[in-house]
Design a protein around this motif. Structure first.
Motif, short mmCIF file in Angstrom:
data_model
loop_
_atom_site.label_atom_id
_atom_site.label_comp_id
_atom_site.label_asym_id
_atom_site.label_seq_id
_atom_site.Cartn_x
_atom_site.Cartn_y
_atom_site.Cartn_z
N ALA A 1 0.93 -1.18 0.11
CA ALA A 1 0.04 -0.10 -0.17
C ALA A 1 1.01 1.42 -0.06
O ALA A 1 0.21 2.69 -0.44
CB ALA A 1 -0.97 -0.07 1.22
N LEU A 2 2.09 1.12 0.43
CA LEU A 2 3.17 2.13 0.28
C LEU A 2 3.47 2.41 -0.86
O LEU A 2 4.42 1.70 -1.68
CB LEU A 2 4.20 2.17 1.33
N THR A 3 3.08 3.77 -1.63
CA THR A 3 3.72 4.21 -2.84
C THR A 3 3.91 5.93 -2.57
O THR A 3 3.50 6.34 -1.47
CB THR A 3 2.64 4.26 -3.76
N LEU A 4 4.62 6.55 -3.27
CA LEU A 4 4.88 7.96 -3.19
C LEU A 4 3.64 8.73 -3.17
O LEU A 4 3.43 9.73 -2.40
CB LEU A 4 5.82 8.41 -4.14
N VAL A 5 2.58 8.28 -3.94
CA VAL A 5 1.50 8.94 -4.13
C VAL A 5 0.43 8.69 -2.56
O VAL A 5 -0.02 9.91 -2.15
CB VAL A 5 0.43 8.67 -5.31
N SER A 6 0.41 7.37 -2.28
CA SER A 6 -0.34 7.06 -1.04
C SER A 6 0.26 8.02 0.05
O SER A 6 -0.33 8.47 1.00
CB SER A 6 -0.20 5.70 -0.79
N LEU A 7 1.58 8.26 -0.01
CA LEU A 7 2.41 8.91 1.16
C LEU A 7 2.05 10.39 0.98
O LEU A 7 1.72 10.95 2.13
CB LEU A 7 3.82 8.56 0.98
N ALA A 8 1.95 10.83 -0.08
CA ALA A 8 1.53 12.06 -0.35
C ALA A 8 0.09 12.42 0.50
O ALA A 8 -0.11 13.50 1.08
CB ALA A 8 1.83 12.69 -1.61
N LEU A 9 -0.83 11.57 -0.11
CA LEU A 9 -2.12 11.72 0.36
C LEU A 9 -2.18 11.68 1.74
O LEU A 9 -2.90 12.45 2.45
CB LEU A 9 -3.00 10.80 -0.35
N ARG A 10 -1.58 10.57 2.59
CA ARG A 10 -1.84 10.40 3.86
C ARG A 10 -0.90 11.51 4.66
O ARG A 10 -1.50 11.84 5.96
CB ARG A 10 -1.05 8.99 4.15
N ALA A 11 0.09 12.02 4.17
CA ALA A 11 0.93 12.97 4.90
C ALA A 11 0.30 14.40 4.67
O ALA A 11 0.85 15.57 4.93
CB ALA A 11 2.35 12.86 4.36
N ASP A 12 -0.61 14.46 3.71
CA ASP A 12 -1.30 15.94 3.21
C ASP A 12 -0.22 16.81 2.84
O ASP A 12 -0.02 18.03 3.25
CB ASP A 12 -1.83 16.41 4.52
N VAL A 13 0.84 16.32 1.83
CA VAL A 13 1.78 17.03 1.11
C VAL A 13 1.65 16.72 -0.20
O VAL A 13 0.83 15.87 -0.84
CB VAL A 13 3.25 16.96 1.51
N SER A 14 2.19 17.87 -1.17
CA SER A 14 2.02 17.47 -2.75
C SER A 14 3.05 16.36 -2.98
O SER A 14 4.00 15.88 -2.31
CB SER A 14 2.33 18.76 -3.25
N ARG A 15 2.54 15.71 -4.15
CA ARG A 15 3.24 14.60 -4.74
C ARG A 15 4.74 15.04 -4.77
O ARG A 15 5.67 14.05 -4.70
CB ARG A 15 2.61 14.26 -6.04
#
Length: 192
Positions: free
Chosen positions: A28-42
């Motif tokens: 489940a860990l991708t750069l996109v999922s991380l950006a969404l969960r951390a509330d930062v831009s891709r």
């Protein structure tokens, strides 16, 4: 809200990444999922890690670094006897596996076949061997090169015991005791 420094942002992203792996698994860990969960831009995640393997490797390195740092700290305060050092090394090794939870094996599995992961694992093994050898050398008659190989073998045995423990075929206390005994017997000075 104050803006985080680059290093603070990286640590915050790694914290979030670790939660994702713990809660949803490494897949489940991708750069996109991380950006969404951390509330930062891709682009922020890409700037810090470049690729998904880069992110996975950074997270794995963080877990490994925490383990080696904790081991060094514990050894600095340990009594200088073979039995005490062997017990501490063993409990630290298996304690690290418990502390890493499902994240450590999940990250390792996700990075299998990666040249970067192989290099990281070799570097961490070499650092751990150096720590073990440095602590054990004053307590043994083994020459340095022989002790180094002995430490490499001990770590291989510990990895096999860890697989047994993680597979539920042996309990944590038994694995810890067995590794302690192996360390002691491998490097003890001959009697007489």
């Amino acid at each position: 809200m104050a803006r985080l420094s680059k290093e603070d942002r990286r640590q915050q992203l790694l914290d979030v990444a670790l939660r994702i792996v713990r809660e949803e698994g490494a897949d489940a860990l991708t750069l996109v999922s991380l950006a969404l969960r951390a509330d930062v831009s891709r682009p922020v995640t890409y700037e810090h890690f470049g690729t998904r393997p880069g992110l996975l490797l950074a997270l794995y390195e963080r877990l490994e670094r925490a383990y080696v740092d904790a081991l060094r700290e514990a050894l600095a305060a340990a009594p200088r006897s073979l039995s005490a050092l062997a017990a501490l090394m063993s409990s630290a090794y298996f304690g690290c596996l418990v502390d890493a939870g499902v994240e450590g094996p999940a990250l390792s599995a996700a990075l299998q076949g990666s040249e970067e992961m192989a290099a990281q694992q070799l570097a961490m093994r070499d650092e751990y061997v150096e720590v073990m050898q440095g602590e054990l050398q004053p307590l043994t008659d083994l020459p340095g090169d022989e002790l180094r190989l002995c430490c490499i073998g001990l770590l291989g045995a510990a990895e096999a015991m860890a697989r047994e423990q993680q597979g539920g075929r042996v309990d944590l206390d038994a694995a810890t005791r067995a590794f302690t005994t192996l360390i002691e017997r491998a490097v003890e000075r001959p009697v007489g």
